[in-house]
Motif scaffolding. Structure first.
Motif, mmCIF file in Angstrom:
data_model
loop_
_atom_site.group_PDB
_atom_site.id
_atom_site.type_symbol
_atom_site.label_atom_id
_atom_site.label_comp_id
_atom_site.label_asym_id
_atom_site.label_seq_id
_atom_site.Cartn_x
_atom_site.Cartn_y
_atom_site.Cartn_z
ATOM 1 N N ILE A 37 0.855 -1.184 0.000
ATOM 2 C CA ILE A 37 0.000 0.000 0.000
ATOM 3 C C ILE A 37 0.895 1.239 0.000
ATOM 4 C CG2 ILE A 37 -1.895 1.213 1.137
ATOM 5 C CD1 ILE A 37 -2.622 -1.675 0.359
ATOM 6 N N PHE A 38 0.687 2.096 -0.997
ATOM 7 C CA PHE A 38 1.458 3.329 -1.163
ATOM 8 C C PHE A 38 0.525 4.530 -1.104
ATOM 9 C CE2 PHE A 38 3.916 0.082 -3.282
ATOM 10 C CZ PHE A 38 5.237 0.415 -2.998
ATOM 11 N N ASN A 39 1.102 5.705 -0.824
ATOM 12 C CA ASN A 39 0.359 6.948 -1.002
ATOM 13 C C ASN A 39 0.053 7.089 -2.486
ATOM 14 O OD1 ASN A 39 0.130 8.082 1.571
ATOM 15 N ND2 ASN A 39 2.183 8.917 1.481
ATOM 16 N N ASN A 40 -1.177 7.416 -2.812
ATOM 17 C CA ASN A 40 -1.555 7.584 -4.209
ATOM 18 C C ASN A 40 -1.339 9.036 -4.610
ATOM 19 O OD1 ASN A 40 -2.444 6.902 -6.707
ATOM 20 N ND2 ASN A 40 -4.579 6.636 -6.152
ATOM 21 N N SER A 41 -0.899 9.224 -5.847
ATOM 22 C CA SER A 41 -0.680 10.571 -6.371
ATOM 23 C C SER A 41 -0.616 10.497 -7.890
ATOM 24 C CB SER A 41 0.628 11.151 -5.823
ATOM 25 O OG SER A 41 1.729 10.435 -6.352
ATOM 26 N N GLU A 42 -0.547 11.640 -8.526
ATOM 27 C CA GLU A 42 -0.370 11.665 -9.977
ATOM 28 C C GLU A 42 0.952 11.016 -10.354
ATOM 29 O OE1 GLU A 42 -1.003 15.391 -11.966
ATOM 30 O OE2 GLU A 42 -2.727 15.860 -10.703
ATOM 31 N N ASP A 43 1.959 11.188 -9.502
ATOM 32 C CA ASP A 43 3.262 10.569 -9.768
ATOM 33 C C ASP A 43 3.145 9.049 -9.848
ATOM 34 O OD1 ASP A 43 4.561 13.009 -9.836
ATOM 35 O OD2 ASP A 43 5.234 12.891 -7.751
ATOM 36 N N VAL A 44 2.336 8.468 -8.976
ATOM 37 C CA VAL A 44 2.160 7.009 -8.991
ATOM 38 C C VAL A 44 1.585 6.569 -10.328
ATOM 39 C CG1 VAL A 44 0.887 5.077 -7.974
ATOM 40 C CG2 VAL A 44 1.976 6.759 -6.492
ATOM 41 N N ALA A 45 0.559 7.242 -10.806
ATOM 42 C CA ALA A 45 -0.051 6.879 -12.086
ATOM 43 C C ALA A 45 0.963 6.979 -13.222
ATOM 44 C CB ALA A 45 -1.261 7.772 -12.369
ATOM 45 N N LYS A 46 1.772 8.035 -13.215
ATOM 46 C CA LYS A 46 2.789 8.207 -14.259
ATOM 47 C C LYS A 46 3.849 7.110 -14.189
ATOM 48 C CE LYS A 46 2.276 13.214 -14.476
ATOM 49 N NZ LYS A 46 2.892 14.509 -14.125
ATOM 50 N N ILE A 47 4.277 6.783 -12.971
ATOM 51 C CA ILE A 47 5.295 5.739 -12.807
ATOM 52 C C ILE A 47 4.756 4.383 -13.235
ATOM 53 C CG2 ILE A 47 6.656 4.463 -11.103
ATOM 54 C CD1 ILE A 47 6.894 7.173 -9.571
ATOM 55 N N VAL A 48 3.526 4.066 -12.848
ATOM 56 C CA VAL A 48 2.934 2.778 -13.229
ATOM 57 C C VAL A 48 2.838 2.667 -14.749
ATOM 58 C CG1 VAL A 48 0.823 1.369 -13.128
ATOM 59 C CG2 VAL A 48 1.717 2.448 -11.045
ATOM 60 N N THR A 49 2.406 3.720 -15.391
ATOM 61 C CA THR A 49 2.326 3.714 -16.863
ATOM 62 C C THR A 49 3.709 3.540 -17.477
ATOM 63 O OG1 THR A 49 0.354 5.098 -16.835
ATOM 64 C CG2 THR A 49 1.622 5.052 -18.888
ATOM 65 N N ALA A 50 4.683 4.290 -16.985
ATOM 66 C CA ALA A 50 6.050 4.184 -17.508
ATOM 67 C C ALA A 50 6.632 2.795 -17.243
ATOM 68 C CB ALA A 50 6.926 5.267 -16.888
ATOM 69 N N TYR A 51 6.308 2.212 -16.089
ATOM 70 C CA TYR A 51 6.776 0.861 -15.750
ATOM 71 C C TYR A 51 6.275 -0.156 -16.789
ATOM 72 C CZ TYR A 51 6.849 -3.581 -13.157
ATOM 73 O OH TYR A 51 7.018 -4.896 -12.779
ATOM 74 N N ASN A 54 7.882 0.168 -20.170
ATOM 75 C CA ASN A 54 9.330 -0.024 -20.171
ATOM 76 C C ASN A 54 10.084 1.274 -20.458
ATOM 77 O OD1 ASN A 54 11.545 -1.704 -19.765
ATOM 78 N ND2 ASN A 54 11.727 -2.170 -21.942
ATOM 79 N N GLU A 55 9.671 2.345 -19.799
ATOM 80 C CA GLU A 55 10.238 3.659 -20.059
ATOM 81 C C GLU A 55 11.034 4.234 -18.876
ATOM 82 O OE1 GLU A 55 6.572 5.116 -22.951
ATOM 83 O OE2 GLU A 55 6.646 5.811 -20.871
ATOM 84 N N LEU A 56 11.341 3.431 -17.881
ATOM 85 C CA LEU A 56 11.999 3.944 -16.679
ATOM 86 C C LEU A 56 13.503 3.710 -16.697
ATOM 87 C CD1 LEU A 56 9.443 2.682 -14.033
ATOM 88 C CD2 LEU A 56 9.770 5.028 -14.810
ATOM 89 N N LYS A 57 14.216 4.619 -16.077
ATOM 90 C CA LYS A 57 15.656 4.484 -15.864
ATOM 91 C C LYS A 57 15.892 4.606 -14.361
ATOM 92 C CE LYS A 57 16.939 4.971 -20.300
ATOM 93 N NZ LYS A 57 16.474 3.858 -21.036
ATOM 94 N N ILE A 58 16.358 3.501 -13.758
ATOM 95 C CA ILE A 58 16.573 3.465 -12.312
ATOM 96 C C ILE A 58 17.916 2.784 -12.048
ATOM 97 C CG2 ILE A 58 15.686 2.645 -10.087
ATOM 98 C CD1 ILE A 58 12.934 2.480 -11.365
#
Length: 82
Positions: A37-51, A54-58
């Motif tokens: 369970i995470f805090n939900n935010s616009e950032d979460v939606a963007k990260i999930v979509t990017a995940y 396959n668009e993430l660099k970590i």
């Protein structure tokens, strides 16, 4: 869980979220699996979509460290000591 929370059973997605500084609130026991369970935010939606696109660099080191930590926490939350 409410709208201000994002939940997933996906350990790898959870590792990515934690690695990108999304605060984890707790891990709930759902029988055999932990639910992250995470805090939900616009950032979460963007990260999930990017995940999933396959668009993430970590940093690999960050991923591996968070993977080990979350895996241990998940097993502890369901009472499975490995």
């Amino acid at each position: 869980m409410n709208q201000s929370e994002y939940s997933t059973k996906d350990l790898y997605l959870s590792v990515v979220l934690k690695s990108l500084n999304i605060p984890i609130l707790r891990i709930e026991n759902n029988g055999r699996h932990g639910i992250f369970i995470f805090n939900n935010s616009e950032d979460v939606a963007k990260i999930v979509t990017a995940y999933f696109n396959n668009e993430l660099k970590i940093s690999p080191r960050t991923l591996f460290e968070n993977f080990k930590a979350l895996k241990s926490q998940a097993y502890a939350s369901i009472g499975d000591v490995r």
